[in-house]
Design a protein around this motif. Structure first.
Motif, mmCIF file in Angstrom:
data_model
loop_
_atom_site.group_PDB
_atom_site.id
_atom_site.type_symbol
_atom_site.label_atom_id
_atom_site.label_comp_id
_atom_site.label_asym_id
_atom_site.label_seq_id
_atom_site.Cartn_x
_atom_site.Cartn_y
_atom_site.Cartn_z
ATOM 1 N N PHE A 100 0.905 -1.296 0.093
ATOM 2 C CA PHE A 100 0.095 0.259 0.067
ATOM 3 C C PHE A 100 1.065 1.506 -0.151
ATOM 4 C CE2 PHE A 100 -2.819 3.226 1.436
ATOM 5 C CZ PHE A 100 -3.731 3.108 1.460
ATOM 6 N N LEU A 101 2.355 1.364 0.632
ATOM 7 C CA LEU A 101 2.084 2.646 1.149
ATOM 8 C C LEU A 101 3.296 2.578 -0.047
ATOM 9 C CD1 LEU A 101 3.629 4.706 2.302
ATOM 10 C CD2 LEU A 101 5.220 3.317 3.895
ATOM 11 N N THR A 102 4.383 1.832 -0.788
ATOM 12 C CA THR A 102 4.234 1.608 -2.445
ATOM 13 C C THR A 102 3.684 2.058 -2.930
ATOM 14 O OG1 THR A 102 6.694 0.254 -2.014
ATOM 15 C CG2 THR A 102 5.639 0.438 -3.867
ATOM 16 N N GLY A 103 2.304 1.778 -3.394
ATOM 17 C CA GLY A 103 1.283 2.588 -4.138
ATOM 18 C C GLY A 103 0.945 3.666 -4.266
ATOM 19 N N ALA A 104 1.608 4.092 -3.015
ATOM 20 C CA ALA A 104 0.433 6.186 -2.592
ATOM 21 C C ALA A 104 1.603 6.884 -2.696
ATOM 22 C CB ALA A 104 -0.154 5.600 -0.653
ATOM 23 N N THR A 105 2.856 6.019 -2.241
ATOM 24 C CA THR A 105 3.832 7.237 -2.717
ATOM 25 C C THR A 105 4.404 6.919 -3.642
ATOM 26 O OG1 THR A 105 5.728 5.122 -2.009
ATOM 27 C CG2 THR A 105 5.140 7.043 -0.222
ATOM 28 N N THR A 106 4.410 5.739 -5.395
ATOM 29 C CA THR A 106 4.668 5.837 -6.558
ATOM 30 C C THR A 106 3.401 7.155 -6.948
ATOM 31 O OG1 THR A 106 5.621 3.871 -6.083
ATOM 32 C CG2 THR A 106 4.652 5.096 -7.781
ATOM 33 N N ALA A 107 2.033 7.345 -6.384
ATOM 34 C CA ALA A 107 1.707 8.273 -7.298
ATOM 35 C C ALA A 107 2.118 9.409 -7.056
ATOM 36 C CB ALA A 107 0.196 7.933 -6.849
ATOM 37 N N GLY B 117 -2.715 2.094 -4.402
ATOM 38 C CA GLY B 117 -2.208 1.184 -2.108
ATOM 39 C C GLY B 117 -2.663 -0.011 -2.483
ATOM 40 N N ILE B 118 -3.997 0.293 -2.857
ATOM 41 C CA ILE B 118 -4.721 -0.594 -2.866
ATOM 42 C C ILE B 118 -4.680 -1.684 -3.351
ATOM 43 C CG2 ILE B 118 -7.116 -0.654 -3.679
ATOM 44 C CD1 ILE B 118 -7.401 -1.485 -0.533
ATOM 45 N N LEU B 119 -3.975 -1.759 -4.671
ATOM 46 C CA LEU B 119 -3.024 -2.972 -5.814
ATOM 47 C C LEU B 119 -2.495 -3.731 -4.803
ATOM 48 C CD1 LEU B 119 -4.100 -1.394 -9.164
ATOM 49 C CD2 LEU B 119 -5.494 -2.635 -7.815
ATOM 50 N N GLY B 120 -1.226 -2.538 -4.248
ATOM 51 C CA GLY B 120 -0.656 -3.301 -3.260
ATOM 52 C C GLY B 120 -0.693 -4.248 -1.810
ATOM 53 N N PHE C 54 -6.598 9.443 -5.456
ATOM 54 C CA PHE C 54 -7.377 8.705 -5.783
ATOM 55 C C PHE C 54 -6.397 8.163 -6.709
ATOM 56 C CE2 PHE C 54 -11.416 11.445 -5.595
ATOM 57 C CZ PHE C 54 -12.646 10.031 -4.941
ATOM 58 N N GLN C 55 -5.463 7.746 -7.193
ATOM 59 C CA GLN C 55 -4.118 7.473 -7.665
ATOM 60 C C GLN C 55 -3.724 6.965 -6.484
ATOM 61 O OE1 GLN C 55 -2.124 10.551 -10.331
ATOM 62 N NE2 GLN C 55 -3.141 8.826 -12.388
ATOM 63 N N MET C 56 -3.558 7.926 -5.850
ATOM 64 C CA MET C 56 -2.771 7.106 -4.204
ATOM 65 C C MET C 56 -3.283 6.065 -3.598
ATOM 66 S SD MET C 56 -1.420 10.236 -2.890
ATOM 67 C CE MET C 56 -0.517 9.234 -1.235
ATOM 68 N N PHE C 57 -4.761 6.208 -3.395
ATOM 69 C CA PHE C 57 -5.696 4.908 -2.982
ATOM 70 C C PHE C 57 -5.493 3.426 -4.042
ATOM 71 C CE2 PHE C 57 -9.868 2.893 -2.681
ATOM 72 C CZ PHE C 57 -9.641 2.213 -1.582
ATOM 73 N N ILE D 218 -11.940 2.523 -9.747
ATOM 74 C CA ILE D 218 -12.047 3.230 -8.903
ATOM 75 C C ILE D 218 -11.978 4.792 -9.669
ATOM 76 C CG2 ILE D 218 -10.699 3.851 -6.925
ATOM 77 C CD1 ILE D 218 -10.079 1.407 -6.515
ATOM 78 N N MET D 219 -11.105 4.833 -10.358
ATOM 79 C CA MET D 219 -10.600 6.479 -10.837
ATOM 80 C C MET D 219 -11.479 6.718 -12.018
ATOM 81 S SD MET D 219 -7.403 6.648 -10.196
ATOM 82 C CE MET D 219 -7.679 8.179 -11.048
ATOM 83 N N ASP D 220 -12.391 5.996 -11.974
ATOM 84 C CA ASP D 220 -13.712 6.466 -13.014
ATOM 85 C C ASP D 220 -15.040 6.976 -11.902
ATOM 86 O OD1 ASP D 220 -13.052 5.308 -15.503
ATOM 87 O OD2 ASP D 220 -14.072 3.599 -15.251
ATOM 88 N N ILE D 221 -15.221 6.270 -10.442
ATOM 89 C CA ILE D 221 -15.401 7.226 -9.908
ATOM 90 C C ILE D 221 -15.042 8.781 -9.597
ATOM 91 C CG2 ILE D 221 -16.418 7.063 -7.491
ATOM 92 C CD1 ILE D 221 -15.169 4.071 -6.865
ATOM 93 N N TRP D 222 -14.194 8.886 -9.450
ATOM 94 C CA TRP D 222 -12.580 10.255 -9.412
ATOM 95 C C TRP D 222 -13.710 11.148 -10.596
ATOM 96 C CZ3 TRP D 222 -10.879 13.033 -12.576
ATOM 97 C CH2 TRP D 222 -10.089 14.854 -12.187
ATOM 98 N N THR D 223 -13.556 10.397 -11.887
ATOM 99 C CA THR D 223 -13.746 10.953 -12.776
ATOM 100 C C THR D 223 -15.698 11.707 -13.188
ATOM 101 O OG1 THR D 223 -12.667 9.587 -14.674
ATOM 102 C CG2 THR D 223 -14.380 10.549 -15.538
ATOM 103 N N VAL D 224 -16.684 10.755 -12.470
ATOM 104 C CA VAL D 224 -17.792 11.346 -12.854
ATOM 105 C C VAL D 224 -18.465 12.165 -10.829
ATOM 106 C CG1 VAL D 224 -20.070 10.055 -11.820
ATOM 107 C CG2 VAL D 224 -18.459 8.792 -13.511
ATOM 108 N N VAL D 225 -17.419 11.712 -10.366
ATOM 109 C CA VAL D 225 -17.617 12.895 -9.081
ATOM 110 C C VAL D 225 -16.646 14.138 -9.610
ATOM 111 C CG1 VAL D 225 -17.118 12.977 -6.828
ATOM 112 C CG2 VAL D 225 -17.769 11.566 -8.003
#
Length: 240
Positions: A115-122, A143-146, A137-140, A178-185
């Motif tokens: 999770f930390l690797t994914g969040a910091t990479t973003a 992160g959740i994929l990690g 949203f990219q961080m999350f 997940i990213m499509d959620i941000w696109t809509v909101v």
């Protein structure tokens, strides 16, 4: 015997519980607050909050043992590789090795490290790709994929090609979901299923390409990088 000891280690179990609460409850709530109350205007503060929460599981592991800087160093190195990989493929927007790097870290070192690797990479790579309200949203998402990769890494499944292919495929879909959620909101701060389905349909070519890239990079990188990380883990006893 060694495996049993790790599994019954109260520090490890406590860190996994805290990581799960942070990844599945606290950070999603932070995203909701950022979208509704802050209306994405303070995404930089929200990004910092996510990083701080992602570090909490490591602080827990320091409670009963002397902190080892190399534990955080390995996260920094893998994040740097993810940033470099994303930059190297800047010419191919949907073809990136980031998820593969994040997943390999999770396979080797567990959900918290993933999770930390994914969040910091973003957040770090967006210094090159431009920061914006989409960054948290990219961080999350990465992160959740990690995080999920870290759970799967506790089994022996990810040492085989078929599970890697399945993970690569579904991680590409989950990223887009997940990213499509941000696109809509991001339009007006409200979620609409009609707009979400439209956004998801429009993103199908991106999603398909990203899923293929995940599979490709996992098949190419998982074994060589994974073996090196395993040797580091065994030699120095880090992130256990």
């Amino acid at each position: 015997m060694q495996q049993t000891t790790k599994r019954n280690n109260p520090i490890v179990n406590k860190r996994f519980i805290v990581t799960s609460i942070i990844a599945l409850i606290i950070i999603p709530l932070c995203l909701v607050i950022g979208v509704t109350l802050w209306e994405d205007r303070r995404y930089n503060i929200l990004s910092l909050i996510i990083v701080l929460f992602a570090c909490v599981p490591f602080f827990i592991s320091f409670e009963q043992k002397k902190p080892k800087p190399r534990e955080i160093l390995i996260i920094a190195v893998m994040s740097a590789i993810g940033v470099a990989g994303r930059a190297a493929f800047i010419w191919a927007p949907a073809f990136k090795p980031v998820t593969a790097i994040v997943a390999i870290t999770g396979f080797a070192f567990g959900p918290a490290a993933g999770f930390l690797t994914g969040a910091t990479t973003a957040i770090t790579s967006n210094i090159l790709f431009v920061q914006g309200p989409w960054t948290p949203f990219q961080m999350f998402t990465w992160g959740i994929l990690g995080y999920f990769a870290g759970i799967l890494g506790r089994t022996k499944w990810m040492e085989h090609k078929i599970p890697l292919i399945i993970y690569g495929f579904f991680s590409g879909i989950l990223y887009s979901v997940i990213m499509d959620i941000w696109t809509v909101v991001s339009y007006d701060g409200e979620f609409s299923w009609k707009r979400y389905l439209a956004a998801a349909g429009t993103a199908i070519p991106f999603t398909a390409t990203y899923a293929v890239s995940n599979i490709f990079f996992l098949l190419v990188l998982a074994k060589p990088i994974g073996e090196k990380l395993s040797r580091i883990k065994i030699k120095y006893g880090i992130l256990e």
